[in-house]
Write a protein that holds these residues in place. Sequence first.
Motif, mmCIF file in Angstrom:
data_model
loop_
_atom_site.group_PDB
_atom_site.id
_atom_site.type_symbol
_atom_site.label_atom_id
_atom_site.label_comp_id
_atom_site.label_asym_id
_atom_site.label_seq_id
_atom_site.Cartn_x
_atom_site.Cartn_y
_atom_site.Cartn_z
ATOM 1 N N ALA A 92 4.466 4.934 1.167
ATOM 2 C CA ALA A 92 4.261 5.857 2.282
ATOM 3 C C ALA A 92 3.003 6.680 2.056
ATOM 4 N N ALA A 93 2.643 6.879 0.783
ATOM 5 C CA ALA A 93 1.378 7.538 0.465
ATOM 6 C C ALA A 93 0.227 6.540 0.543
ATOM 7 N N ASP A 94 0.363 5.393 -0.141
ATOM 8 C CA ASP A 94 -0.675 4.359 -0.051
ATOM 9 C C ASP A 94 -0.189 3.071 -0.701
ATOM 10 N N SER A 95 -0.538 1.950 -0.084
ATOM 11 C CA SER A 95 -0.140 0.644 -0.611
ATOM 12 C C SER A 95 -0.773 0.361 -1.961
ATOM 13 N N GLY A 96 -1.981 0.874 -2.197
ATOM 14 C CA GLY A 96 -2.650 0.629 -3.463
ATOM 15 C C GLY A 96 -1.880 1.202 -4.633
ATOM 16 N N ALA A 97 -1.307 2.393 -4.455
ATOM 17 C CA ALA A 97 -0.521 3.010 -5.520
ATOM 18 C C ALA A 97 0.727 2.187 -5.811
ATOM 19 N N ARG A 98 1.388 1.716 -4.749
ATOM 20 C CA ARG A 98 2.573 0.881 -4.966
ATOM 21 C C ARG A 98 2.199 -0.450 -5.612
ATOM 22 N N SER A 99 1.038 -1.004 -5.248
ATOM 23 C CA SER A 99 0.597 -2.261 -5.855
ATOM 24 C C SER A 99 0.401 -2.107 -7.354
ATOM 25 N N MET A 100 -0.165 -0.986 -7.746
ATOM 26 C CA MET A 100 -0.383 -0.740 -9.173
ATOM 27 C C MET A 100 0.948 -0.725 -9.925
ATOM 28 N N ILE A 101 1.952 -0.074 -9.334
ATOM 29 C CA ILE A 101 3.275 -0.007 -9.955
ATOM 30 C C ILE A 101 3.931 -1.384 -9.965
ATOM 31 N N MET A 259 7.809 -0.714 4.569
ATOM 32 C CA MET A 259 8.485 0.188 5.489
ATOM 33 C C MET A 259 8.081 1.645 5.245
ATOM 34 N N GLY A 260 7.703 1.963 4.016
ATOM 35 C CA GLY A 260 7.181 3.300 3.752
ATOM 36 C C GLY A 260 5.868 3.538 4.465
ATOM 37 N N ALA A 261 4.970 2.549 4.415
ATOM 38 C CA ALA A 261 3.698 2.663 5.128
ATOM 39 C C ALA A 261 3.932 2.787 6.629
ATOM 40 N N ALA A 262 4.841 1.980 7.159
ATOM 41 C CA ALA A 262 5.141 2.032 8.596
ATOM 42 C C ALA A 262 5.721 3.380 8.987
ATOM 43 N N ARG A 263 6.622 3.905 8.172
ATOM 44 C CA ARG A 263 7.228 5.208 8.461
ATOM 45 C C ARG A 263 6.178 6.312 8.494
ATOM 46 N N ASP A 264 5.252 6.267 7.548
ATOM 47 C CA ASP A 264 4.210 7.291 7.489
ATOM 48 C C ASP A 264 3.335 7.235 8.737
ATOM 49 N N CYS A 265 3.018 6.027 9.186
ATOM 50 C CA CYS A 265 2.232 5.877 10.415
ATOM 51 C C CYS A 265 2.975 6.454 11.618
ATOM 52 N N LEU A 266 4.240 6.111 11.742
ATOM 53 C CA LEU A 266 5.007 6.553 12.905
ATOM 54 C C LEU A 266 5.171 8.069 12.903
#
Length: 392
Positions: A92-101, A259-266
């Motif tokens: 929800a903050a950024d896909s790049g951070a989740r990718s790193m994890i 879904m976190g990214a989508a929620r943040d957008c909405l």
Amino acid sequence: MSEAKALTVDELFAIDSLLQPEEREIQQTVRKFAAEHIRPHIADWFENATFPVKELAPEFGKLGLFGMHLEGYGCAGTSATAYGIACMEIEAADSGARSMISVQGSLAMTAIYKYGSEEQKQQWLPRMAAGEVLGCFGLTEPDFGSNPGGMRTRARRDGSDWVLNGSKMWITNGTVADVAIVWAQTDDKIRGFIVPTDSPGFQAREMHKKLSLRASITAELSFDDIRLPEDAMLPDARGLAGPLGCLSEARFGIIFGSMGAARDCLQAAIEYARTREVFDKPLAAYQLTQAKIADMAVELGKGQLLALHLGRLKDQDKLRPEQVSVGKLNNTREAIEIARTCRTILGANGITLEYPVLRHANNLESVLTYEGTAEVHQLVIGQALTGSSAFR
């Protein structure tokens, strides 16, 4: 007549009511961390194409995010669903951070955890869980993405040693990793190797000019006669089942994360629509705007419920690879559509980094593709339902 109090996106489907107390606690802890440590800086990191991996890795380690649902070796040992929820809050903050994890825990650490010897697990996993050692995962090659079985990277025997040659591409964390899990052809099928990145012959070059996942370190790796000891090989992975088993773990995180990214957008689009006036009334008061918001909220809720259902199946050890494909296909496809539609609500403001929607949309172009393209997952599902393979 006063307006009724507006529901939040979370309240519409009451997803939180389906979570266990530990899962809700993890959700709030990770959400707070992202709000304090990622959100204030992410627009600048994205614009400058950088991400402070070395600085954040120990913080992620303290939260227990690396190898979160693995047992022992310093890992948190949570449920798979709790790990998914953490992925949702980070993405929800950024896909790049989740990718790193994901790369650290679901790919590099999982490869050692599932297929490594006890000595390998003891040597690497505790330090990786703490964020003291960073890993990357070398599978994709310049000419072999969706067809990893065609890889040209090769490891050959030389006495008791292995000699590794080849290259990998699109490798997250590649230039900052301390260790790489590299998959290579051998005389005994595809095998995985633990390769310290300070090995002579190892090179990592950061890839630039990306338009997606800019707040993420992406590299090309090359291996020139790297000599590895016999015990560098992961003993329990033989053939493509090894790397594909790791990819299934990463895809699981994506099901939640997207879904976190989508929620943040909405959430951003709704807040904007409520405060932006067009022709003397809020943009949110127009039927076309509400129709968009309603459709997006329904797809978001369905995607969250699907993620939660698949998480519960995984916790019961009943999750099938085809079901992971269902989740990855649906949730990434709907997430990118939500991000694009939210951009239309924000108008010209939607193309700036003042708002998160186009940043998320650009990131989701990569999320839609990596860990199996939409087309690959369609074929996986099609094969499961028809019994016929369309891959060749």
